[in-house]
Motif scaffolding. Sequence first.
Motif, PDB file in Angstrom:
ATOM      1  N   MET A 121       0.844  -1.200   0.000  1.00  0.00           N
ATOM      2  CA  MET A 121       0.000   0.000   0.000  1.00  0.00           C
ATOM      3  C   MET A 121       0.875   1.244   0.000  1.00  0.00           C
ATOM      4  N   SER A 122       0.527   2.207  -0.822  1.00  0.00           N
ATOM      5  CA  SER A 122       1.239   3.495  -0.862  1.00  0.00           C
ATOM      6  C   SER A 122       0.992   4.261   0.418  1.00  0.00           C
ATOM      7  N   ASP A 123       2.006   5.044   0.850  1.00  0.00           N
ATOM      8  CA  ASP A 123       1.885   5.837   2.075  1.00  0.00           C
ATOM      9  C   ASP A 123       0.676   6.753   2.040  1.00  0.00           C
ATOM     10  N   HIS A 124       0.313   7.251   0.859  1.00  0.00           N
ATOM     11  CA  HIS A 124      -0.727   8.274   0.771  1.00  0.00           C
ATOM     12  C   HIS A 124      -2.040   7.748   0.194  1.00  0.00           C
ATOM     13  N   GLU A 125      -2.143   6.425  -0.033  1.00  0.00           N
ATOM     14  CA  GLU A 125      -3.387   5.852  -0.538  1.00  0.00           C
ATOM     15  C   GLU A 125      -4.489   6.010   0.498  1.00  0.00           C
ATOM     16  N   HIS A 126      -5.561   6.675   0.106  1.00  0.00           N
ATOM     17  CA  HIS A 126      -6.704   6.895   0.999  1.00  0.00           C
ATOM     18  C   HIS A 126      -6.244   7.422   2.364  1.00  0.00           C
ATOM     19  N   ALA A 127      -5.369   8.415   2.369  1.00  0.00           N
ATOM     20  CA  ALA A 127      -4.883   8.952   3.637  1.00  0.00           C
ATOM     21  C   ALA A 127      -6.028   9.633   4.379  1.00  0.00           C
ATOM     22  N   PRO A 128      -6.430   9.122   5.531  1.00  0.00           N
ATOM     23  CA  PRO A 128      -7.546   9.723   6.262  1.00  0.00           C
ATOM     24  C   PRO A 128      -7.088  10.930   7.067  1.00  0.00           C
ATOM     25  N   ARG A 129      -8.045  11.728   7.471  1.00  0.00           N
ATOM     26  CA  ARG A 129      -7.737  12.755   8.453  1.00  0.00           C
ATOM     27  C   ARG A 129      -7.540  12.079   9.803  1.00  0.00           C
ATOM     28  N   VAL A 130      -6.592  12.582  10.560  1.00  0.00           N
ATOM     29  CA  VAL A 130      -6.281  12.002  11.864  1.00  0.00           C
ATOM     30  C   VAL A 130      -6.649  12.999  12.958  1.00  0.00           C
ATOM     31  N   ILE A 131      -7.494  12.568  13.876  1.00  0.00           N
ATOM     32  CA  ILE A 131      -7.764  13.347  15.087  1.00  0.00           C
ATOM     33  C   ILE A 131      -6.924  12.722  16.188  1.00  0.00           C
ATOM     34  N   TYR A 132      -5.971  13.481  16.681  1.00  0.00           N
ATOM     35  CA  TYR A 132      -5.027  12.977  17.679  1.00  0.00           C
ATOM     36  C   TYR A 132      -5.373  13.575  19.037  1.00  0.00           C
ATOM     37  N   LEU A 133      -5.738  12.720  19.993  1.00  0.00           N
ATOM     38  CA  LEU A 133      -6.070  13.192  21.333  1.00  0.00           C
ATOM     39  C   LEU A 133      -4.808  13.225  22.181  1.00  0.00           C
ATOM     40  N   GLY A 134      -4.441  14.429  22.645  1.00  0.00           N
ATOM     41  CA  GLY A 134      -3.231  14.612  23.431  1.00  0.00           C
ATOM     42  C   GLY A 134      -3.534  15.045  24.847  1.00  0.00           C
ATOM     43  N   GLY A 135      -2.578  14.838  25.725  1.00  0.00           N
ATOM     44  CA  GLY A 135      -2.741  15.202  27.127  1.00  0.00           C
ATOM     45  C   GLY A 135      -2.194  14.098  28.005  1.00  0.00           C
ATOM     46  N   LEU A 136      -2.488  14.166  29.285  1.00  0.00           N
ATOM     47  CA  LEU A 136      -2.028  13.148  30.216  1.00  0.00           C
ATOM     48  C   LEU A 136      -3.155  12.170  30.508  1.00  0.00           C
ATOM     49  N   GLY A 137      -2.813  10.908  30.679  1.00  0.00           N
ATOM     50  CA  GLY A 137      -3.801   9.895  31.012  1.00  0.00           C
ATOM     51  C   GLY A 137      -4.622  10.280  32.228  1.00  0.00           C
ATOM     52  N   ARG A 138      -5.834   9.754  32.322  1.00  0.00           N
ATOM     53  CA  ARG A 138      -6.817  10.021  33.375  1.00  0.00           C
ATOM     54  C   ARG A 138      -7.429  11.421  33.216  1.00  0.00           C
ATOM     55  N   SER A 139      -7.357  11.972  32.007  1.00  0.00           N
ATOM     56  CA  SER A 139      -7.921  13.306  31.761  1.00  0.00           C
ATOM     57  C   SER A 139      -9.214  13.266  30.964  1.00  0.00           C
ATOM     58  N   GLY A 140      -9.690  12.072  30.629  1.00  0.00           N
ATOM     59  CA  GLY A 140     -10.939  11.956  29.881  1.00  0.00           C
ATOM     60  C   GLY A 140     -10.768  11.670  28.411  1.00  0.00           C
ATOM     61  N   THR A 141      -9.559  11.309  27.982  1.00  0.00           N
ATOM     62  CA  THR A 141      -9.334  11.062  26.563  1.00  0.00           C
ATOM     63  C   THR A 141     -10.101   9.843  26.063  1.00  0.00           C
ATOM     64  N   THR A 142     -10.199   8.792  26.875  1.00  0.00           N
ATOM     65  CA  THR A 142     -10.910   7.601  26.428  1.00  0.00           C
ATOM     66  C   THR A 142     -12.393   7.892  26.234  1.00  0.00           C
ATOM     67  N   LEU A 143     -12.982   8.653  27.149  1.00  0.00           N
ATOM     68  CA  LEU A 143     -14.390   9.026  27.001  1.00  0.00           C
ATOM     69  C   LEU A 143     -14.589   9.823  25.722  1.00  0.00           C
ATOM     70  N   LEU A 144     -13.762  10.829  25.476  1.00  0.00           N
ATOM     71  CA  LEU A 144     -13.914  11.641  24.274  1.00  0.00           C
ATOM     72  C   LEU A 144     -13.710  10.792  23.027  1.00  0.00           C
ATOM     73  N   GLU A 145     -12.737   9.908  23.066  1.00  0.00           N
ATOM     74  CA  GLU A 145     -12.498   9.039  21.916  1.00  0.00           C
ATOM     75  C   GLU A 145     -13.714   8.162  21.618  1.00  0.00           C
ATOM     76  N   ARG A 146     -14.331   7.595  22.649  1.00  0.00           N
ATOM     77  CA  ARG A 146     -15.494   6.737  22.431  1.00  0.00           C
ATOM     78  C   ARG A 146     -16.653   7.540  21.841  1.00  0.00           C
ATOM     79  N   LEU A 147     -16.828   8.772  22.290  1.00  0.00           N
ATOM     80  CA  LEU A 147     -17.898   9.611  21.749  1.00  0.00           C
ATOM     81  C   LEU A 147     -17.619   9.974  20.291  1.00  0.00           C
TER      82      LEU A 147
END
Length: 300
Positions: free
Chosen positions: A1-27
């Motif tokens: 597969m080419s590096d850029h084939e169907h390259a999706p947009r990436v939403i990257y959740l940053g911060g420190l663990g236990r800050s609610g990232t898993t909840l936001l990701e699931r939503l």
Amino acid sequence: MSDHEHAPRVIYLGGLGRSGTTLLERLLGELPGVIALGEVVHLWERGVLAEELCGCGAPFPACPFWGRVGERAFGGWSVRLAERVLALRRRVDRTRRIPRIAHPDLADYVRAYRLLYAATGADVVVDSSKHASLACCLVSSGVDVRIVQVVRDPRAVAHSWSRTVARPEDGRPMTRWGPARTALHWSTQNAALELLARRGARVTTVRYEDLLAAPAPTLAALGRELGLREAVAELPFLDGRTAWLGPSHTVSGNPMRFHVGRVELRRDDSWATGMAQGDRRVVNLLTWPLRVRYGYWGTA
């Protein structure tokens, strides 16, 4: 597969663990056209090598979703692949390198993420790896990434890190940190994300407390900011402070990644009564500049 084939947009959740990232990701993962992947930075060790559970409940090697992704991206998962990516990570993906992330192996390291994201076939993927250093690697390599900086009152975060929580994968306790260590990591990660924003990275900040106070409005506003206006036009999985979550294929993260069905969105403010005054003072002292910036004014 080419590096850029169907390259999706990436939403990257940053911060420190236990800050609610898993909840936001699931939503976010409930939105049409969006796939939540979990903490991809840990996929190589915990998924490929340790064969831990996918969020769907199946062991990583038996998960059909990850089987397809591995085959499309790399011709299949292998110990050799995982060990190579982990070796690259140790050389490239370090917090201390953020001021000058350039490294001869940067392109090879990020290529593994490009291929993996593209192999999902999704229009948008959510990677909740959290580490500011990986976000820096992706941004510096031209990946189409939007960073969501998830912040939570550092005293609540420190209290959460001090508690014993069993890992659903094997029952062993998750890592615990003392208040000083948590406060330093909270400040370091958030300061690093602030630095990326000043350098021109697309960073949007979301407070855990705001998400829990008004889930639908907060998620809708974030979606519009991320270019997901149509996806957040309706949020049928949210009703006030209740959410209904379907199965996910998150490869690593908080135990909440396994939850399916109804979940009540309530703040955990147990730190207010359960945290020792001495521990509060330590956290207040070590986090005060950014704590005030994010609206956590009180010192109680």
